[in-house]
Design a protein around this motif. Sequence first.
Motif, short mmCIF file in Angstrom:
data_model
loop_
_atom_site.label_atom_id
_atom_site.label_comp_id
_atom_site.label_asym_id
_atom_site.label_seq_id
_atom_site.Cartn_x
_atom_site.Cartn_y
_atom_site.Cartn_z
N ALA A 102 0.81 -1.22 0.00
CA ALA A 102 0.00 0.00 0.00
C ALA A 102 0.85 1.27 0.00
CB ALA A 102 -0.94 0.01 1.20
N ALA A 106 2.58 4.62 -6.99
CA ALA A 106 1.68 4.07 -8.01
C ALA A 106 2.44 3.58 -9.24
CB ALA A 106 0.62 5.09 -8.39
N LEU A 109 3.48 -0.04 -9.70
CA LEU A 109 2.45 -1.05 -9.93
C LEU A 109 2.27 -1.41 -11.40
CD1 LEU A 109 -0.22 0.33 -7.44
CD2 LEU A 109 1.45 -1.50 -7.07
N SER A 146 -3.94 4.52 -10.46
CA SER A 146 -4.54 5.16 -9.28
C SER A 146 -5.62 4.27 -8.66
CB SER A 146 -5.12 6.53 -9.63
OG SER A 146 -6.12 6.40 -10.62
N LYS A 149 -3.79 1.50 -6.78
CA LYS A 149 -3.24 2.08 -5.55
C LYS A 149 -4.34 2.22 -4.49
CE LYS A 149 -0.23 4.31 -3.03
NZ LYS A 149 0.85 3.63 -2.36
N GLN A 150 -5.51 2.69 -4.89
CA GLN A 150 -6.62 2.84 -3.95
C GLN A 150 -7.05 1.48 -3.39
OE1 GLN A 150 -8.14 5.68 -2.57
NE2 GLN A 150 -8.89 4.04 -1.26
#
Length: 182
Positions: A102, A106, A109, A146, A149-150
């Motif tokens: 976490a 970003a 990823l 994004s 990432k969330q």
Amino acid sequence: MKIVFLPGMDGTGLLFNELILNIPREIDREVICLNEIQGVSYHQQAEYIAEKIGSSNILLVAESYSGRIAYELCNILGSCIAKVVFIASFVSCPGSLAKLAAVLPAYVLKPNLLPNWFMKMLCFDGRGNRVLLDQVREAITQVELSTLKQRLLNIAELDEPKDHQSTPAVYIEGVQNSVSAK
């Protein structure tokens, strides 16, 4: 009865394709693409899905990330959920690796930047083969960084569920060269 498939972190539902091809056509089924629903939190996503699937007799199949969505749907829809099948799934934070993931930036990823060993650890608990890794990479390329990432943040912030569910459930866990159902 309708089967509703809730995908993992990629949210695409692509990783269910092979399974769905083996389900008889006369069985009502729906794959929920998480990338097309509103809501950021697990509960918000579950509320949106609950409106979408209605209140008929439902068998939920939740993979990985969607385990908590399935739990929240059981809270919202109650006895309309006949059974839940959790596939390598979780309803609380699965561990320290999830918390570490976490905090990654970003851009890290991007699926082509992640080495195979890391993808195996993150996605398959150290197991998995090249075909599976390629399928996951393909699914991830269809998701905004994004959004990934969330979802990692959502996983890292998961607490222990407070409510006990009476919905019958099966947990399917991959183990070396076989599958185990609990």
